[in-house]
Write an enzyme that holds these catalytic residues in place. Structure first.
Site, PDB file in Angstrom:
ATOM      1  N   GLU A 101     117.849  82.774  50.741  1.00 30.78           N
ATOM      2  CA  GLU A 101     116.978  81.611  50.637  1.00 30.78           C
ATOM      3  C   GLU A 101     115.686  82.027  49.951  1.00 30.78           C
ATOM      4  O   GLU A 101     114.956  82.893  50.440  1.00 30.78           O
ATOM      5  CB  GLU A 101     116.660  80.987  51.999  1.00 30.78           C
ATOM      6  CG  GLU A 101     115.784  79.751  51.859  1.00 30.78           C
ATOM      7  CD  GLU A 101     115.551  78.990  53.153  1.00 30.78           C
ATOM      8  OE1 GLU A 101     115.132  77.818  53.061  1.00 30.78           O
ATOM      9  OE2 GLU A 101     115.771  79.560  54.238  1.00 30.78           O
ATOM     10  N   ASN A 153     108.686  89.301  45.349  1.00 28.24           N
ATOM     11  CA  ASN A 153     108.820  88.269  44.334  1.00 28.24           C
ATOM     12  C   ASN A 153     110.302  87.921  44.149  1.00 28.24           C
ATOM     13  O   ASN A 153     111.099  88.776  43.758  1.00 28.24           O
ATOM     14  CB  ASN A 153     108.208  88.797  43.034  1.00 28.24           C
ATOM     15  CG  ASN A 153     108.230  87.787  41.910  1.00 28.24           C
ATOM     16  OD1 ASN A 153     108.382  86.595  42.135  1.00 28.24           O
ATOM     17  ND2 ASN A 153     108.061  88.272  40.697  1.00 28.24           N
ATOM     18  N   ASP A 175     107.340  74.849  45.836  1.00 25.93           N
ATOM     19  CA  ASP A 175     106.029  74.396  45.392  1.00 25.93           C
ATOM     20  C   ASP A 175     106.193  73.521  44.146  1.00 25.93           C
ATOM     21  O   ASP A 175     106.748  73.977  43.149  1.00 25.93           O
ATOM     22  CB  ASP A 175     105.181  75.632  45.084  1.00 25.93           C
ATOM     23  CG  ASP A 175     103.754  75.314  44.652  1.00 25.93           C
ATOM     24  OD1 ASP A 175     103.474  74.158  44.304  1.00 25.93           O
ATOM     25  OD2 ASP A 175     102.935  76.249  44.652  1.00 25.93           O
ATOM     26  N   ASP A 211     111.347  66.907  47.567  1.00 25.79           N
ATOM     27  CA  ASP A 211     110.968  65.528  47.872  1.00 25.79           C
ATOM     28  C   ASP A 211     109.977  64.998  46.835  1.00 25.79           C
ATOM     29  O   ASP A 211     109.310  63.996  47.066  1.00 25.79           O
ATOM     30  CB  ASP A 211     110.395  65.404  49.292  1.00 25.79           C
ATOM     31  CG  ASP A 211     109.125  66.233  49.482  1.00 25.79           C
ATOM     32  OD1 ASP A 211     108.780  67.011  48.584  1.00 25.79           O
ATOM     33  OD2 ASP A 211     108.485  66.096  50.542  1.00 25.79           O
ATOM     34  N   THR A 272     113.600  70.189  59.086  1.00 17.40           N
ATOM     35  CA  THR A 272     112.393  70.910  59.468  1.00 17.40           C
ATOM     36  C   THR A 272     111.207  69.954  59.615  1.00 17.40           C
ATOM     37  O   THR A 272     111.256  68.794  59.194  1.00 17.40           O
ATOM     38  CB  THR A 272     112.032  71.967  58.415  1.00 17.40           C
ATOM     39  OG1 THR A 272     111.759  71.294  57.172  1.00 17.40           O
ATOM     40  CG2 THR A 272     113.187  72.951  58.213  1.00 17.40           C
TER      41      THR A 272
END
Length: 296
Positions: A101, A153, A175, A211, A272
């Protein structure tokens, strides 16, 4: 995640540890994305751990946190690191399929997945100390044996994976980098997609969720035309065909729209607190499943 910025790549901090300077804008508009330095998808900010998280770090880091960074405090991956079948056996003690992930945030999702699927191995990639510590805490409380964490990273770690080393890659709520001039910093890029494709087993999946409507358009632009990936979705959604940024997002509804193919919500992703907040704010969740296919 947009509120906890769980993406795993960014502008390097200044030499004194302060925040990175804003990237140049107008005079650099025509420069390549990697002009002069790496373009990263996170800005690393230091955050002091509270007593509970510091205790979790001290208690569980030796068990769960992988030693793959180039040095203390570095997010670079050591040159000698190779994630292959032998590494998986040495690290997890078995040959089970490995799922990574990218940007695991507070660890809620990957810890729940690891607990539900002991027949799989999981690796959480997260750069922020509080997120790493909270993931350590959750994993330790559940005494999980099939989860590890790497504070590096993400693109470098994916590049260190050998061909076919991974069963799936997950990137949930990265992000969004909402300003137009920062869109090049979004984690989903063709360069990373090439490394993900190489690292996945045949038929393996890169699962993405956002989203943010404009990020959904970005994912389609990067992924839908790539050789070697097939969009495995079966849901039709309508999206603007032009990008908007932080200053003109309200104009999206009036832009030309087109239909795109996306996926049903991934059953393996728990709901979540972050996703709940997005739904409560009226945002639509966009899910994507891109599977590797053989080249024609």
């Amino acid at each position: 995640m947009q509120e906890e910025w769980n993406d795993t790549t960014a502008v390097a901090p200044t030499a004194d540890g302060g925040p990175a300077a804003e990237p140049p804008t107008d005079d650099a508009a025509d420069r390549p994305a990697l002009y002069g330095r790496k373009v990263m998808s996170f800005v690393r900010r230091s955050a002091r751990l509270d007593e509970r998280l510091q205790r979790a770090w001290d208690t569980y880091a030796d068990r769960y946190l992988l030693d793959v960074a180039a040095g203390e405090g570095s997010l670079a991956v050591r040159d000698d690191v190779r994630i292959d079948a032998a590494y998986v056996n040495d690290t997890w003690g078995n040959g089970h399929p490995l799922i990574i992930e990218i940007g695991s945030g507070q660890g809620e999702n990957i810890v729940a997945a690891a607990e539900a699927h002991p027949e799989l191995n999981f690796l959480a990639l997260e750069v922020y100390d509080p997120g790493v510590a909270h993931t350590l805490l959750l994993a330790g409380k559940r005494d999980l044996n099939n989860l590890r964490i790497a504070q590096v990273n993400a693109p470098e770690l994916i590049a260190a994976c050998t061909d076919g080393a991974l069963a799936e890659v997950w990137t949930f709520f990265p992000d969004p980098w909402p300003k137009m001039r920062h869109h090049k910093r979004r984690i989903v890029q063709a360069e990373l997609a090439a490394d993900v494709h190489r690292a996945l087993v045949p038929g393996g999946a890169w699962r993405i969720a956002t989203d943010i409507e404009d990020y959904a358009l970005h994912v389609h632009e990067v992924m839908d035309g790539l050789d070697g990936f097939a969009n495995a979705g079966g849901v039709t959604v309508s999206l603007p065909t032009e990008h908007v940024g932080k200053g003109n997002a309200e104009d999206a509804a009036g832009l030309p729209h087109a239909d795109f193919t996306e996926s049903e919500r991934f059953d393996g992703r728990v709901l979540t607190n972050f996703e709940k907040k997005g739904l409560a704010a009226g945002r639509v969740i966009h899910d994507f499943t891109y599977r590797t296919v053989s080249a024609e």
